[in-house]
Design a protein around this motif. Structure first.
Motif, PDB file in Angstrom:
ATOM      1  N   LYS A 109       0.835  -1.204   0.000  1.00  0.00           N
ATOM      2  CA  LYS A 109       0.000   0.000   0.000  1.00  0.00           C
ATOM      3  C   LYS A 109       0.871   1.256   0.000  1.00  0.00           C
ATOM      4  N   LEU A 110       1.935   1.244   0.786  1.00  0.00           N
ATOM      5  CA  LEU A 110       2.839   2.396   0.814  1.00  0.00           C
ATOM      6  C   LEU A 110       3.523   2.594  -0.539  1.00  0.00           C
ATOM      7  N   LEU A 111       3.924   1.500  -1.169  1.00  0.00           N
ATOM      8  CA  LEU A 111       4.563   1.598  -2.477  1.00  0.00           C
ATOM      9  C   LEU A 111       3.602   2.169  -3.519  1.00  0.00           C
ATOM     10  N   GLN A 112       2.322   1.880  -3.364  1.00  0.00           N
ATOM     11  CA  GLN A 112       1.329   2.336  -4.327  1.00  0.00           C
ATOM     12  C   GLN A 112       0.901   3.780  -4.101  1.00  0.00           C
ATOM     13  N   THR A 113       1.036   4.266  -2.876  1.00  0.00           N
ATOM     14  CA  THR A 113       0.482   5.584  -2.553  1.00  0.00           C
ATOM     15  C   THR A 113       1.548   6.669  -2.397  1.00  0.00           C
ATOM     16  N   HIS A 114       2.820   6.308  -2.517  1.00  0.00           N
ATOM     17  CA  HIS A 114       3.894   7.287  -2.398  1.00  0.00           C
ATOM     18  C   HIS A 114       4.815   7.225  -3.611  1.00  0.00           C
ATOM     19  N   ARG A 115       5.548   8.284  -3.800  1.00  0.00           N
ATOM     20  CA  ARG A 115       6.613   8.300  -4.803  1.00  0.00           C
ATOM     21  C   ARG A 115       7.874   7.836  -4.086  1.00  0.00           C
ATOM     22  N   VAL A 116       8.196   6.580  -4.226  1.00  0.00           N
ATOM     23  CA  VAL A 116       9.234   5.957  -3.417  1.00  0.00           C
ATOM     24  C   VAL A 116      10.584   6.046  -4.117  1.00  0.00           C
ATOM     25  N   VAL A 117      11.594   6.479  -3.368  1.00  0.00           N
ATOM     26  CA  VAL A 117      12.966   6.489  -3.853  1.00  0.00           C
ATOM     27  C   VAL A 117      13.819   5.659  -2.901  1.00  0.00           C
ATOM     28  N   VAL A 118      14.909   5.127  -3.441  1.00  0.00           N
ATOM     29  CA  VAL A 118      15.762   4.209  -2.685  1.00  0.00           C
ATOM     30  C   VAL A 118      17.213   4.476  -3.062  1.00  0.00           C
ATOM     31  N   TYR A 119      18.113   4.346  -2.108  1.00  0.00           N
ATOM     32  CA  TYR A 119      19.528   4.382  -2.436  1.00  0.00           C
ATOM     33  C   TYR A 119      19.942   2.967  -2.837  1.00  0.00           C
ATOM     34  N   ASN A 120      20.091   2.771  -4.145  1.00  0.00           N
ATOM     35  CA  ASN A 120      20.328   1.461  -4.769  1.00  0.00           C
ATOM     36  C   ASN A 120      19.017   0.693  -4.881  1.00  0.00           C
ATOM     37  N   GLY A 121      18.131   1.233  -5.698  1.00  0.00           N
ATOM     38  CA  GLY A 121      16.805   0.662  -5.848  1.00  0.00           C
ATOM     39  C   GLY A 121      16.815  -0.757  -6.373  1.00  0.00           C
ATOM     40  N   ALA A 122      17.735  -1.079  -7.278  1.00  0.00           N
ATOM     41  CA  ALA A 122      17.768  -2.429  -7.833  1.00  0.00           C
ATOM     42  C   ALA A 122      17.948  -3.465  -6.737  1.00  0.00           C
ATOM     43  N   PHE A 123      18.836  -3.185  -5.785  1.00  0.00           N
ATOM     44  CA  PHE A 123      19.092  -4.139  -4.710  1.00  0.00           C
ATOM     45  C   PHE A 123      17.853  -4.332  -3.852  1.00  0.00           C
ATOM     46  N   ASP A 124      17.273  -3.248  -3.358  1.00  0.00           N
ATOM     47  CA  ASP A 124      16.167  -3.371  -2.410  1.00  0.00           C
ATOM     48  C   ASP A 124      14.945  -4.023  -3.042  1.00  0.00           C
ATOM     49  N   PHE A 125      14.600  -3.613  -4.261  1.00  0.00           N
ATOM     50  CA  PHE A 125      13.415  -4.198  -4.888  1.00  0.00           C
ATOM     51  C   PHE A 125      13.635  -5.656  -5.270  1.00  0.00           C
ATOM     52  N   ASN A 126      14.862  -6.029  -5.623  1.00  0.00           N
ATOM     53  CA  ASN A 126      15.145  -7.439  -5.899  1.00  0.00           C
ATOM     54  C   ASN A 126      15.013  -8.287  -4.648  1.00  0.00           C
ATOM     55  N   ARG A 127      15.462  -7.748  -3.501  1.00  0.00           N
ATOM     56  CA  ARG A 127      15.331  -8.509  -2.264  1.00  0.00           C
ATOM     57  C   ARG A 127      13.867  -8.574  -1.810  1.00  0.00           C
ATOM     58  N   ILE A 128      13.099  -7.528  -2.088  1.00  0.00           N
ATOM     59  CA  ILE A 128      11.670  -7.585  -1.794  1.00  0.00           C
ATOM     60  C   ILE A 128      11.010  -8.679  -2.628  1.00  0.00           C
ATOM     61  N   ALA A 129      11.384  -8.751  -3.901  1.00  0.00           N
ATOM     62  CA  ALA A 129      10.844  -9.810  -4.765  1.00  0.00           C
ATOM     63  C   ALA A 129      11.268 -11.188  -4.263  1.00  0.00           C
ATOM     64  N   ASP A 130      12.522 -11.321  -3.829  1.00  0.00           N
ATOM     65  CA  ASP A 130      12.983 -12.598  -3.277  1.00  0.00           C
ATOM     66  C   ASP A 130      12.194 -12.977  -2.030  1.00  0.00           C
ATOM     67  N   SER A 131      11.866 -11.990  -1.210  1.00  0.00           N
ATOM     68  CA  SER A 131      11.093 -12.249   0.005  1.00  0.00           C
ATOM     69  C   SER A 131       9.675 -12.677  -0.336  1.00  0.00           C
ATOM     70  N   LEU A 132       9.102 -12.058  -1.372  1.00  0.00           N
ATOM     71  CA  LEU A 132       7.780 -12.486  -1.832  1.00  0.00           C
ATOM     72  C   LEU A 132       7.824 -13.926  -2.312  1.00  0.00           C
ATOM     73  N   ASN A 133       8.859 -14.268  -3.067  1.00  0.00           N
ATOM     74  CA  ASN A 133       8.994 -15.631  -3.582  1.00  0.00           C
ATOM     75  C   ASN A 133       9.041 -16.649  -2.450  1.00  0.00           C
TER      76      ASN A 133
END
Length: 239
Positions: A109-133
């Motif tokens: 919900k937070l990802l959908q309702t905010h303009r999210v920025v990350v320091y090294n976005g590829a890393f964090d979003f890949n680990r989020i996907a791994d956690s979902l898996n």
């Protein structure tokens, strides 16, 4: 005598942005972030750095640095000692924490309702996907095709990962040109903060919430720069 094709080339050269304009464009990206009320800064701590590693701590702050999420997560396997040595999070710390599938609805919900920025976005979003898996096996499969969640993920996350990576945006400000690759080298968050004079003395390194706050402070500092402070941008061929 000037030929028509010479005139066209001269006009094309005149249309190219000057080094000062190129530097301002880099700064404007940070200025845009620093003034967007929908901005949120995300950071995670994980079981490790490679594919298949899982998120064990999520930190997210809004434009004012207020916590939107500060949550530890119990992974599906023990945290390796090497990872604990970096962020200090132990298996004992996580034994009573929710699993990723339990915190996912709130994070999504937070990802959908905010303009999210990350320091090294590829890393964090890949680990989020791994956690979902790991926590929600088959989350990407629907009846006869991709699930609705995967379709929503593909519409939201790749653009966010591309346009919201503070590390990528900061690289020209770091100023270390790699002629072989034709791009600027990345800087660690701690190095970037030091370069911009960002005070992080009240923050704990490798804490997801505090690293998100450090990233926000870096964004604000970068937004205050002027092209004169970045004379190397647009002059990479001279390096």
């Amino acid at each position: 005598m000037t030929r028509p094709d010479d005139i066209a080339l001269d006009q094309e050269a005149l249309a190219l942005p000057t080094p000062e304009q190129q530097a301002q464009a880099v700064i404007d990206r940070f200025l845009d972030w620093a003034t967007d009320p929908r901005l949120a800064v995300l950071d995670t701590e994980t079981t490790g750095l490679g594919p298949g590693e899982q998120v064990i701590e999520i930190g997210m702050v809004d434009l004012e640095g207020r916590p939107l999420m500060n949550q530890r997560v119990r992974p599906t396997f023990p945290v390796p000692a090497g990872a604990t040595a970096i962020h200090g999070i132990t298996n004992e710390d996580l034994k009573d924490c929710p699993t990723f599938d339990q915190v996912w609805p709130r994070l999504w919900k937070l990802l959908q309702t905010h303009r999210v920025v990350v320091y090294n976005g590829a890393f964090d979003f890949n680990r989020i996907a791994d956690s979902l898996n790991a926590a929600l096996p088959g989350w990407y499969q629907g009846d006869g095709g991709p699930s609705e969640l995967l379709q929503a993920w593909n519409a939201l996350i790749p653009p966010m990962q591309r346009d919201g990576c503070v590390m990528e945006a900061y690289a020209p400000l770091h100023g270390e040109w790699n002629a072989w690759h034709g791009s600027y080298r990345w800087a660690r968050l701690s190095a970037a903060c030091a370069e911009r004079g960002v005070d992080t003395s009240d923050l704990k390194a490798h804490s997801a919430l505090d690293d998100a706050r450090a990233t926000l402070r870096l964004i604000r500092a970068a937004a205050q720069l002027t092209p004169e402070q970045l004379p190397w941008i647009g002059r990479e061929d001279e390096a």
